[in-house]
Design a protein around this motif. Structure first.
Motif, mmCIF file in Angstrom:
data_model
loop_
_atom_site.group_PDB
_atom_site.id
_atom_site.type_symbol
_atom_site.label_atom_id
_atom_site.label_comp_id
_atom_site.label_asym_id
_atom_site.label_seq_id
_atom_site.Cartn_x
_atom_site.Cartn_y
_atom_site.Cartn_z
ATOM 1 N N VAL A 38 -41.698 19.992 7.481
ATOM 2 C CA VAL A 38 -41.239 19.767 7.893
ATOM 3 C C VAL A 38 -39.937 19.427 8.586
ATOM 4 N N SER A 39 -40.478 18.435 8.825
ATOM 5 C CA SER A 39 -38.987 16.877 8.899
ATOM 6 C C SER A 39 -38.638 16.390 7.688
ATOM 7 N N HIS A 40 -39.284 16.959 6.014
ATOM 8 C CA HIS A 40 -38.246 17.126 5.101
ATOM 9 C C HIS A 40 -37.508 17.626 4.829
ATOM 10 N N CYS A 75 -39.297 23.137 4.188
ATOM 11 C CA CYS A 75 -39.209 24.251 4.899
ATOM 12 C C CYS A 75 -38.131 25.260 4.438
ATOM 13 N N LYS A 85 -38.572 28.376 10.916
ATOM 14 C CA LYS A 85 -38.950 27.801 9.465
ATOM 15 C C LYS A 85 -40.204 28.767 8.872
ATOM 16 N N ASP A 130 -50.116 17.095 6.156
ATOM 17 C CA ASP A 130 -50.115 17.255 7.735
ATOM 18 C C ASP A 130 -48.184 18.548 7.665
ATOM 19 N N ALA A 131 -48.330 19.550 9.644
ATOM 20 C CA ALA A 131 -47.592 20.284 8.573
ATOM 21 C C ALA A 131 -45.996 19.897 9.258
ATOM 22 N N GLN A 132 -45.695 18.728 9.560
ATOM 23 C CA GLN A 132 -44.738 17.768 10.193
ATOM 24 C C GLN A 132 -43.960 17.482 8.762
ATOM 25 N N TYR A 133 -44.647 16.654 7.681
ATOM 26 C CA TYR A 133 -44.062 16.389 6.624
ATOM 27 C C TYR A 133 -43.012 17.493 5.914
#
Length: 88
Positions: A51-53, A56, A64, A46-49
């Motif tokens: 980005v949220s960590h 990026c 980002k 998932d792209a969220q991983y």
């Protein structure tokens, strides 16, 4: 074959995209943003991983960057900490 996301520093994107010899090079992977499970190239479902960590790179305008990669998957194997490159 599987689609996955990869986060990297802004500087690393140019090398990954334009340099076919070093591209996703395990010997230099994780030097800028981390290597939680050791040397290697990490991808997320998932792209969220990434980005949220904070995995990026962030451009000067605040946007980002993340790569969407088409991976050829195979069998997982146990690595060796002494290997700097993946044996092909």
């Amino acid at each position: 074959v599987r689609w996955a996301f990869h986060g990297a520093s802004v500087e690393a994107y140019d090398s990954i995209i334009h340099d076919p010899l070093s591209g996703f090079n395990a010997a230099v992977a994780g030097q800028n943003l981390g290597a939680l499970w050791g040397k290697g190239t990490y991808f997320a479902r998932d792209a969220q991983y990434p980005v949220s960590h904070d995995l990026c790179g962030e451009r000067d305008d605040g946007a980002k960057q993340i790569l969407l990669c088409l991976l050829v998957t195979g069998w997982p194997c146990l690595g060796d900490h002494r290997q700097a490159l993946i044996p092909y």
